[in-house]
Design an enzyme around this catalytic site. Structure first.
Site, PDB file in Angstrom:
ATOM      1  N   GLU A 132       0.718  -1.046   0.100  1.00 21.12           N
ATOM      2  CA  GLU A 132       0.114  -0.009  -0.018  1.00 21.12           C
ATOM      3  C   GLU A 132       0.797   1.345   0.049  1.00 21.12           C
ATOM      4  OE1 GLU A 132      -2.982  -0.700   3.380  1.00 21.12           O
ATOM      5  OE2 GLU A 132      -3.721  -2.348   2.195  1.00 21.12           O
ATOM      6  N   GLU A 239      -5.976 -10.426  -2.434  1.00 19.41           N
ATOM      7  CA  GLU A 239      -6.809 -10.144  -1.348  1.00 19.41           C
ATOM      8  C   GLU A 239      -8.511 -10.067  -1.647  1.00 19.41           C
ATOM      9  OE1 GLU A 239      -5.492  -7.230   1.421  1.00 19.41           O
ATOM     10  OE2 GLU A 239      -3.074  -7.603   0.896  1.00 19.41           O
TER      11      GLU A 239
HETATM   12  C1  XIL Z   1      -6.041  -6.799   7.588  1.00 26.42           C
HETATM   13  C2  XIL Z   1      -6.403  -8.127   8.473  1.00 26.42           C
HETATM   14  O1  XIL Z   1      -7.269  -8.712   7.686  1.00 26.42           O
HETATM   15  C3  XIL Z   1      -6.714  -7.658   9.679  1.00 26.42           C
HETATM   16  O2  XIL Z   1      -6.959  -8.971  10.606  1.00 26.42           O
HETATM   17  C4  XIL Z   1      -5.604  -6.848  10.366  1.00 26.42           C
HETATM   18  O3  XIL Z   1      -6.207  -6.472  11.837  1.00 26.42           O
HETATM   19  C5  XIL Z   1      -5.408  -5.653   9.552  1.00 26.42           C
HETATM   20  O4  XIL Z   1      -4.845  -6.060   8.341  1.00 26.42           O
HETATM   21  N1  XIL Z   1      -4.723  -4.743   2.928  1.00 26.42           N
HETATM   22  C6  XIL Z   1      -3.818  -5.543   3.383  1.00 26.42           C
HETATM   23  C7  XIL Z   1      -4.009  -6.500   4.505  1.00 26.42           C
HETATM   24  O5  XIL Z   1      -2.647  -5.550   2.795  1.00 26.42           O
HETATM   25  O6  XIL Z   1      -2.936  -6.693   5.243  1.00 26.42           O
HETATM   26  C8  XIL Z   1      -5.122  -5.979   5.397  1.00 26.42           C
HETATM   27  O7  XIL Z   1      -5.191  -7.358   6.320  1.00 26.42           O
HETATM   28  C9  XIL Z   1      -6.354  -5.618   4.635  1.00 26.42           C
HETATM   29  C10 XIL Z   1      -6.138  -4.684   3.884  1.00 26.42           C
END
Ligand code: XIL
Length: 325
Positions: A132, A239
């Site tokens: 990100e 994701e």
């Molecule tokens: C999220 C997880 O799903 C949660 O359990 C945690 O509390 C925060 O992070 N983009 C990403 C992930 O790259 O690492 C994030 O995951 C969701 C958004």
């Protein structure tokens, strides 16, 4: 007593790796473990390979849960995907406290990346090296502890070069979200990729998280993957989840679940249309609805392929149909 599993294993239908994000305690639950083993060929640690879990306040590292996920992957012949080495959202005290010279900060970061990446060498297919990096509105790159200490270009170079040295075979990614719904963010992400490649950063793959709402316009995911594929690098649809409560403009739950199924099918079709050498993996961000991070935002959400009980939803059937096309 859980129902006997009847539905076809997704990984047996796909010509590319099908991944899922998991947490170590889930893999100790028989029903969740059975789903993860049956359908998926790659595991991403949803949380336990991030600095916020690994790096302790005294600067030591804990790998217990990452090792548990790695052991499960090894036991089931699955790949592990490393998520994530650097993230603006993780600035652990152990690093923030390092106020010596840039050199000692850089050395500490190289040490962390080397410890993490070399630990899973041979099992990890790739790593999100920087997660990100682009501002939400697409108007620039995010600032973070890492950019403040090492500079924008510097933090990419240090992280990617350290990861490359620790595992020359791993595919090294950047990864970002809302690329399918924010054109300015996609444009800035693509500019960054061009910059990194031009600067000789060993960027080996492009992550497109694909967290979306069921109200996302059909075709947006397809257009985004096509744009990103233009670099010729492996693509990780990294994701995916589809919220059925985002947007709030949908005509009822049944319509939302129908659109959800359509978006998962579109994403599979778009990913399968990539050249084979660019199909790194298609990953969903959670096993069952109740495992999804989005449930913490809104308990009524149902973003995944399997419902709370682990039963396949219309989205699962749509993915099976798309994989069979
Ligand atoms: C999220 C997880 O799903 C949660 O359990 C945690 O509390 C925060 O992070 N983009 C990403 C992930 O790259 O690492 C994030 O995951 C969701 C958004």
């Amino acid at each position: 007593m859980s129902q006997p599993i009847a539905e076809p294993p997704l990984k047996s239908l796909a010509n590319f790796p099908i991944g899922v994000a998991v947490r170590a305690p889930q893999l100790a639950e028989p029903d969740a473990a059975a789903l993860a083993a049956r359908h998926f060929s790659q595991l991403t640690a949803e949380w336990e390979m991030k600095m916020e879990y690994v790096v302790q306040p005294d600067g030591s590292f804990r790998f217990d849960r990452a090792d548990a996920i790695a052991a499960f992957a090894r036991q089931h012949g699955q790949r592990l995907f490393g998520h994530t080495l650097l993230w603006y959202a993780n600035e652990p005290e152990g690093f923030a406290r390092l106020d010596e010279s840039r050199q000692s900060f850089e050395g500490a970061l190289r040490n962390y990346i080397t410890a993490m990446v070399s630990r899973y060498r041979g099992l990890a297919s790739g790593w999100d090296v920087v997660n990100e990096p682009v501002m939400e509105n697409g108007e620039g790159l995010r600032e973070s502890l890492w950019t403040r200490k090492l500079g924008q270009v510097g933090h990419f170079k240090v992280a990617f070069e350290a990861a490359r040295a620790a595992d020359p075979a791993a595919v090294l990614f950047i990864n970002d979200y809302h690329l399918e719904s924010r054109p300015a963010k996609l444009r800035r992400y693509m500019q960054l990729i061009e910059q990194l490649l031009a600067q000789g950063v060993p960027l080996g793959g492009i992550g497109c998280q694909t967290h979306c709402g069921a109200d996302l316009a059909p075709g947006a995911i397809t257009a985004t993957l096509k744009a990103l594929a233009g670099f010729g690098l492996p693509i990780h649809l990294s994701e995916m989840d589809v919220s059925v409560v985002d947007g709030g403009l949908l005509a009822g739950r049944a319509e939302a679940l129908r659109r959800q199924a359509g978006l998962y099918a579109e994403a599979i079709d778009a990913f399968a249309a990539l050249p084979d050498r660019q199909q790194f993996a298609f990953t969903v961000w959670g096993l069952r609805d109740k495992d999804s991070w989005l449930k913490r935002e809104n308990a009524a959400d149902a973003p995944m392929l399997f419902d709370d009980a682990g039963r396949p939803k219309p989205a699962f059937a749509a993915v099976v149909d798309a994989l069979r096309r």
